[in-house]
Design a protein around this motif. Structure first.
Motif, PDB file in Angstrom:
ATOM      1  N   ALA A 169      20.978  54.132  44.013  1.00 31.55           N
ATOM      2  CA  ALA A 169      20.444  53.895  45.357  1.00 31.55           C
ATOM      3  C   ALA A 169      21.083  52.668  46.021  1.00 31.55           C
ATOM      4  O   ALA A 169      20.900  52.452  47.208  1.00 31.55           O
ATOM      5  CB  ALA A 169      18.922  53.728  45.287  1.00 31.55           C
ATOM      6  N   ASN A 170      21.822  51.875  45.245  1.00 30.89           N
ATOM      7  CA  ASN A 170      22.467  50.678  45.824  1.00 30.89           C
ATOM      8  C   ASN A 170      23.961  50.651  45.450  1.00 30.89           C
ATOM      9  O   ASN A 170      24.437  49.708  44.811  1.00 30.89           O
ATOM     10  CB  ASN A 170      21.763  49.403  45.356  1.00 30.89           C
ATOM     11  CG  ASN A 170      21.779  49.236  43.842  1.00 30.89           C
ATOM     12  OD1 ASN A 170      21.986  50.198  43.092  1.00 30.89           O
ATOM     13  ND2 ASN A 170      21.603  48.011  43.388  1.00 30.89           N
ATOM     14  N   PRO A 171      24.716  51.688  45.870  1.00 30.87           N
ATOM     15  CA  PRO A 171      26.122  51.801  45.437  1.00 30.87           C
ATOM     16  C   PRO A 171      26.978  50.608  45.859  1.00 30.87           C
ATOM     17  O   PRO A 171      27.871  50.205  45.105  1.00 30.87           O
ATOM     18  CB  PRO A 171      26.607  53.095  46.110  1.00 30.87           C
ATOM     19  CG  PRO A 171      25.645  53.363  47.217  1.00 30.87           C
ATOM     20  CD  PRO A 171      24.333  52.807  46.760  1.00 30.87           C
ATOM     21  N   LEU A 172      26.715  50.010  47.022  1.00 34.00           N
ATOM     22  CA  LEU A 172      27.554  48.898  47.486  1.00 34.00           C
ATOM     23  C   LEU A 172      27.436  47.697  46.558  1.00 34.00           C
ATOM     24  O   LEU A 172      28.372  46.933  46.387  1.00 34.00           O
ATOM     25  CB  LEU A 172      27.156  48.501  48.918  1.00 34.00           C
ATOM     26  CG  LEU A 172      27.335  49.585  49.992  1.00 34.00           C
ATOM     27  CD1 LEU A 172      26.945  49.045  51.358  1.00 34.00           C
ATOM     28  CD2 LEU A 172      28.777  50.099  50.004  1.00 34.00           C
ATOM     29  N   ALA A 173      26.254  47.562  45.941  1.00 38.30           N
ATOM     30  CA  ALA A 173      26.008  46.390  45.099  1.00 38.30           C
ATOM     31  C   ALA A 173      26.581  46.544  43.692  1.00 38.30           C
ATOM     32  O   ALA A 173      26.814  45.559  43.004  1.00 38.30           O
ATOM     33  CB  ALA A 173      24.503  46.125  45.019  1.00 38.30           C
ATOM     34  N   VAL A 174      26.791  47.813  43.237  1.00 41.76           N
ATOM     35  CA  VAL A 174      27.155  47.980  41.823  1.00 41.76           C
ATOM     36  C   VAL A 174      28.553  48.563  41.597  1.00 41.76           C
ATOM     37  O   VAL A 174      29.099  48.428  40.503  1.00 41.76           O
ATOM     38  CB  VAL A 174      26.120  48.854  41.087  1.00 41.76           C
ATOM     39  CG1 VAL A 174      24.767  48.151  41.047  1.00 41.76           C
ATOM     40  CG2 VAL A 174      25.976  50.243  41.709  1.00 41.76           C
ATOM     41  N   TRP A 175      29.126  49.208  42.624  1.00 39.85           N
ATOM     42  CA  TRP A 175      30.453  49.798  42.434  1.00 39.85           C
ATOM     43  C   TRP A 175      31.472  49.116  43.342  1.00 39.85           C
ATOM     44  O   TRP A 175      31.153  48.763  44.485  1.00 39.85           O
ATOM     45  CB  TRP A 175      30.424  51.300  42.772  1.00 39.85           C
ATOM     46  CG  TRP A 175      29.632  52.125  41.823  1.00 39.85           C
ATOM     47  CD1 TRP A 175      29.405  51.883  40.502  1.00 39.85           C
ATOM     48  CD2 TRP A 175      28.947  53.356  42.130  1.00 39.85           C
ATOM     49  NE1 TRP A 175      28.621  52.874  39.958  1.00 39.85           N
ATOM     50  CE2 TRP A 175      28.321  53.802  40.936  1.00 39.85           C
ATOM     51  CE3 TRP A 175      28.799  54.122  43.280  1.00 39.85           C
ATOM     52  CZ2 TRP A 175      27.573  54.970  40.876  1.00 39.85           C
ATOM     53  CZ3 TRP A 175      28.056  55.291  43.214  1.00 39.85           C
ATOM     54  CH2 TRP A 175      27.454  55.703  42.021  1.00 39.85           C
ATOM     55  N   SER A 176      32.707  49.014  42.867  1.00 37.08           N
ATOM     56  CA  SER A 176      33.772  48.428  43.684  1.00 37.08           C
ATOM     57  C   SER A 176      34.173  49.418  44.775  1.00 37.08           C
ATOM     58  O   SER A 176      33.863  50.604  44.704  1.00 37.08           O
ATOM     59  CB  SER A 176      34.986  48.105  42.804  1.00 37.08           C
ATOM     60  OG  SER A 176      35.601  49.321  42.393  1.00 37.08           O
ATOM     61  N   THR A 226      32.292  38.630  32.153  1.00 38.55           N
ATOM     62  CA  THR A 226      31.801  38.546  33.531  1.00 38.55           C
ATOM     63  C   THR A 226      30.466  37.815  33.533  1.00 38.55           C
ATOM     64  O   THR A 226      29.510  38.297  32.911  1.00 38.55           O
ATOM     65  CB  THR A 226      31.618  39.956  34.124  1.00 38.55           C
ATOM     66  OG1 THR A 226      32.769  40.734  33.813  1.00 38.55           O
ATOM     67  CG2 THR A 226      31.413  39.914  35.624  1.00 38.55           C
ATOM     68  N   PRO A 227      30.383  36.651  34.171  1.00 33.83           N
ATOM     69  CA  PRO A 227      29.111  35.903  34.145  1.00 33.83           C
ATOM     70  C   PRO A 227      28.063  36.531  35.066  1.00 33.83           C
ATOM     71  O   PRO A 227      28.398  37.310  35.951  1.00 33.83           O
ATOM     72  CB  PRO A 227      29.523  34.513  34.663  1.00 33.83           C
ATOM     73  CG  PRO A 227      30.733  34.772  35.524  1.00 33.83           C
ATOM     74  CD  PRO A 227      31.424  35.989  34.962  1.00 33.83           C
ATOM     75  N   GLY A 228      26.831  36.169  34.822  1.00 42.87           N
ATOM     76  CA  GLY A 228      25.746  36.581  35.720  1.00 42.87           C
ATOM     77  C   GLY A 228      25.156  37.933  35.393  1.00 42.87           C
ATOM     78  O   GLY A 228      25.462  38.531  34.367  1.00 42.87           O
ATOM     79  N   ALA A 229      24.323  38.396  36.288  1.00 43.74           N
ATOM     80  CA  ALA A 229      23.615  39.670  36.083  1.00 43.74           C
ATOM     81  C   ALA A 229      23.803  40.556  37.308  1.00 43.74           C
ATOM     82  O   ALA A 229      24.167  40.083  38.383  1.00 43.74           O
ATOM     83  CB  ALA A 229      22.138  39.419  35.840  1.00 43.74           C
ATOM     84  N   LYS A 230      23.583  41.827  37.099  1.00 41.54           N
ATOM     85  CA  LYS A 230      23.703  42.782  38.193  1.00 41.54           C
ATOM     86  C   LYS A 230      22.494  43.723  38.121  1.00 41.54           C
ATOM     87  O   LYS A 230      22.052  44.095  37.033  1.00 41.54           O
ATOM     88  CB  LYS A 230      24.995  43.576  38.008  1.00 41.54           C
ATOM     89  CG  LYS A 230      25.461  44.311  39.265  1.00 41.54           C
ATOM     90  CD  LYS A 230      26.588  45.263  38.933  1.00 41.54           C
ATOM     91  CE  LYS A 230      27.963  44.692  39.221  1.00 41.54           C
ATOM     92  NZ  LYS A 230      29.034  45.683  38.989  1.00 41.54           N
ATOM     93  N   THR A 231      21.991  44.102  39.278  1.00 44.51           N
ATOM     94  CA  THR A 231      20.811  44.967  39.314  1.00 44.51           C
ATOM     95  C   THR A 231      21.179  46.340  39.879  1.00 44.51           C
ATOM     96  O   THR A 231      21.778  46.424  40.949  1.00 44.51           O
ATOM     97  CB  THR A 231      19.697  44.307  40.149  1.00 44.51           C
ATOM     98  OG1 THR A 231      19.275  43.113  39.462  1.00 44.51           O
ATOM     99  CG2 THR A 231      18.499  45.235  40.301  1.00 44.51           C
ATOM    100  N   TRP A 232      20.847  47.360  39.126  1.00 39.27           N
ATOM    101  CA  TRP A 232      21.118  48.748  39.500  1.00 39.27           C
ATOM    102  C   TRP A 232      19.802  49.423  39.861  1.00 39.27           C
ATOM    103  O   TRP A 232      18.795  49.249  39.173  1.00 39.27           O
ATOM    104  CB  TRP A 232      21.733  49.518  38.330  1.00 39.27           C
ATOM    105  CG  TRP A 232      23.031  48.971  37.813  1.00 39.27           C
ATOM    106  CD1 TRP A 232      23.237  47.762  37.204  1.00 39.27           C
ATOM    107  CD2 TRP A 232      24.298  49.637  37.851  1.00 39.27           C
ATOM    108  NE1 TRP A 232      24.557  47.630  36.868  1.00 39.27           N
ATOM    109  CE2 TRP A 232      25.230  48.770  37.240  1.00 39.27           C
ATOM    110  CE3 TRP A 232      24.726  50.871  38.329  1.00 39.27           C
ATOM    111  CZ2 TRP A 232      26.575  49.111  37.094  1.00 39.27           C
ATOM    112  CZ3 TRP A 232      26.070  51.213  38.177  1.00 39.27           C
ATOM    113  CH2 TRP A 232      26.978  50.333  37.585  1.00 39.27           C
ATOM    114  N   ARG A 233      19.850  50.250  40.911  1.00 38.30           N
ATOM    115  CA  ARG A 233      18.618  50.978  41.254  1.00 38.30           C
ATOM    116  C   ARG A 233      18.920  52.475  41.283  1.00 38.30           C
ATOM    117  O   ARG A 233      19.887  52.916  41.901  1.00 38.30           O
ATOM    118  CB  ARG A 233      18.099  50.504  42.605  1.00 38.30           C
ATOM    119  CG  ARG A 233      16.767  51.131  42.937  1.00 38.30           C
ATOM    120  CD  ARG A 233      16.090  50.493  44.128  1.00 38.30           C
ATOM    121  NE  ARG A 233      14.996  51.369  44.540  1.00 38.30           N
ATOM    122  CZ  ARG A 233      14.633  51.551  45.801  1.00 38.30           C
ATOM    123  NH1 ARG A 233      15.243  50.898  46.782  1.00 38.30           N
ATOM    124  NH2 ARG A 233      13.648  52.381  46.083  1.00 38.30           N
TER     125      ARG A 233
END
Ligand SMILES: [Zn+2]
Length: 623
Positions: free
Chosen positions: A240-247, A280-287
């Motif tokens: 639901a949040n492709p811009l945030a998780v995919w290049s 890769t530092p940090g976290a990523k949130t997938w919905r």
């Protein structure tokens, strides 16, 4: 005295009906489940919608989550408590599975099932289980948890549960989930979920102890997963949040894949290798959101390659590690599988069909399957097509796997043979693979040891036979020897259509096949599902009277089936006579009268050898 004598004679004269054609004692049809095998006008089932937020802590391999379960009571009953499944308790120190401490099950065909956590001690901790802000009283029994409702839930009522939990992710999760170190996570049985409440058993809290899979309500899912930023995630449902998780590049390749029957590499081998080596530092949130599914699973790794293609609007995806072979062909295998099953048994209903390579030896979830890398191409195809076949049974046709594995594993194994025959058509493997069912019969149908299909999976000593191979043989015999391909396929398709996103019971299946085919098949179900009856058709002798040849046939086993008779004449001519099942109406002997005027020199019962006949020596005359 005379009076008593009369009564005694009358009692002795009353004998049980032992005909193979007597009616099968099925539950009486009603307005919920009709006599035709279709859902009735009052059919109901419960609904459970989930909103879940979870965070994977890879340092400790702990998954923490909170969820809202919205539970709708569509039953005519008022509920005072609910049952919740907490499958991670399979790995709790005090679990039924660990208390039993049984070795893995080894089967005649060589299959091995280890349903334990291989000693890993985990289990789920329920931090809170509330409704309207109030903590609810609960009691755990292994993988089942009873929760007392704050007030009775009336018919048509709705209740929200607010749940928080965490558990350590087992490396080996009973063969159905797990992880490889902190590089690959395959997550199933991970969130607390509703037990099915139905019109047949009420609540269905049979414990999950290993054998015996799941029985789940349908609903919608909205799942938010937070993971280390370098992980790629595949899941039930649509991102639901492709811009945030995919290049940008991945999105462009994915768009190309949506119009391509051939695989498009969304993450190439080189990219996966470079990506996996990077920190890769940090976290990523997938919905993810999913509609009309009975479960939700996901997988994550920083190492995935990712191939995609599309069939009829369904995105076909394969995720695998760079080391996995022969996974470059897996996308084509998946594409063929989804097309074949859709065109043969009913259209695939969800937006994507995805398979993930990893440690799980084969497991199915809605839209998502877990399949290992297997060297031999035919075996690789088999496991991949088998797990996707589960999208039809039980993901679409939502049967009770915990009681009736033959209705999901078995029906699925049957359709898998069709898929393998199609993919490998024209090869020795493709043209003979179904023959292994009869080989398995000879190995596994051992009198005194064999159990009927209806036995519960946790009581089965040879699950590979009773849950997988024998039901596949049953449907093959039903198709090839009793109904014919066209009638059989129409009936099974109708069963799929009637019961997609619903909960069929065995009687609904039996009645649907009988109603659509127009045939009484009680005798068939009794022999194949409820007993271990074996077949022995025989030619006793042949005689000629005038210009009629009499073939004396007998049925020497407990199973009845129609007879296919090959009649051979002088000078090498022959023809085939199909004798219908009604031939056994009057008993276990039948005389076939063949008025040809020609000289019969031989007869053979079941000439193409499609039956599991336990004594073939008596199938031919002259012997
Ligand atoms: Zn299976």
């Amino acid at each position: 005295m005379l009076l008593f004598l009369t009564v005694t004679v009358a009692l002795q004269a009353s004998v049980a009906d032992t005909s193979p054609f007597r009616a099968l004692p099925l539950p009486a049809p009603n307005r919920v489940r009709g006599a035709s095998g279709a859902p009735g006008p009052d059919y109901w089932q419960q609904r459970a919608d989930y909103v879940i937020r979870a965070t994977l802590d890879t340092a400790g391999s702990v998954l923490r989550g909170s969820e809202r379960i919205r539970y709708a009571n569509h039953s005519p009953d008022t509920l005072r408590f609910v049952w919740i499944q907490v499958e991670q308790n399979l790995f709790a120190k005090n679990s039924l599975t660990y208390a039993l401490n049984q070795p893995p099950l080894h089967f005649a065909g060589g299959a091995v099932f280890d349903f334990t956590g291989k000693g890993f001690i985990g289990g789920i901790t329920i931090e809170r289980f509330r409704s309207a802000g109030r903590e609810l009283r609960r009691i755990e029994y292994g993988t089942m948890m009873r929760v007392e409702l704050p007030r009775p839930l009336a018919p048509k009522g709705l209740i929200d549960f607010d749940v928080a939990w965490h558990f350590p992710v087992p490396p080996y999760g009973g063969g159905r989930m797990g992880r490889i170190g902190t590089r690959l996570y395959e997550m199933g049985q991970w969130y607390p979920r509703m037990v099915v409440y139905d019109d047949v058993h009420g609540w269905n809290p049979l414990p999950y102890i290993g054998a015996g899979e799941f029985y789940l309500e349908y609903g919608d899912f909205d799942v938010t997963l937070t993971l280390p930023a370098g992980f790629v995630v595949a899941a039930t449902g649509t991102v639901a949040n492709p811009l945030a998780v995919w290049s940008t590049e991945q999105r462009a390749r994915l768009a190309r894949a949506r119009g391509s029957a051939e695989r498009v590499q969304v993450i190439t081998q080189a990219e996966a290798t470079a990506h996996g080596a990077r920190r890769t530092p940090g976290a990523k949130t997938w919905r993810f959101t999913a509609r009309n599914v009975r479960d939700f699973a996901w997988a994550a790794s920083p190492d995935f390659r990712w191939d995609a293609s599309a069939w009829n609007g369904v995105l076909i995806q394969t995720f695998y590690r760079p080391s996995a072979t022969p996974w470059e062909e897996a996308n084509r295998m998946a594409w063929f599988t989804i097309q074949h099953f859709s065109e043969t048994w009913g259209m695939y209903p969800w937006p994507h069909a995805t398979t993930v390579e990893g440690l799980v030896e084969g497991m199915e979830y809605p839209m998502l399957t877990f399949v290992p890398a297997i060297d031999k191409r035919e075996d690789q195809f088999w496991v991949l097509t088998h797990e996707f076949g589960h999208e039809w049974f039980p993901m679409m046709v939502g049967s009770d796997e915990r009681r009736y594995p033959w209705m999901d594993e078995g029906f699925n194994t049957f359709i898998d043979y069709g898929s393998a025959e199609g993919y490998f058509k024209g090869t020795a493997y493709g043209d003979t693979v179904r023959r292994e069912l009869l080989t398995d019969y000879r190995i596994s149908a051992v009198p005194g040891n064999e159990q009927p299909l209806i036995a519960k999976p946790v009581e089965s000593r040879d699950l590979a036979w009773t849950a997988y191979q024998k039901p596949a043989l049953m449907l093959t015999v039903l198709r090839d020897a009793v109904l014919g391909k066209e009638t059989f396929e129409r009936a099974l398709r109708e069963y799929v259509r009637r019961w997609t996103f619903k909960h069929p019971q065995p009687a609904d299946f039996f009645r649907t096949i009988e109603n659509v085919s127009g045939r009484d098949l009680d005798w068939f179900w009794r022999a194949w599902v409820y007993t271990t009856a074996r077949l022995d058709q025989a030619v006793d002798s042949v005689a000629t009277v005038g210009d009629t040849t009499l073939v004396f046939l007998s049925n020497r086993g407990q199973m009845v089936l129609p007879v296919t008779l090959e009649v051979r004449y002088a000078e090498g001519a022959s023809d085939i006579r199909e004798l219908p099942i009604e031939m056994w109406n009057l008993g276990s002997r039948f005389t076939a009268r063949i008025a040809t005027g020609k000289s019969v020199v031989g007869v053979v019962v079941d000439p193409s050898q499609i039956y599991p006949d336990v004594d073939r020596a008596n199938n031919r005359w002259p012997r």
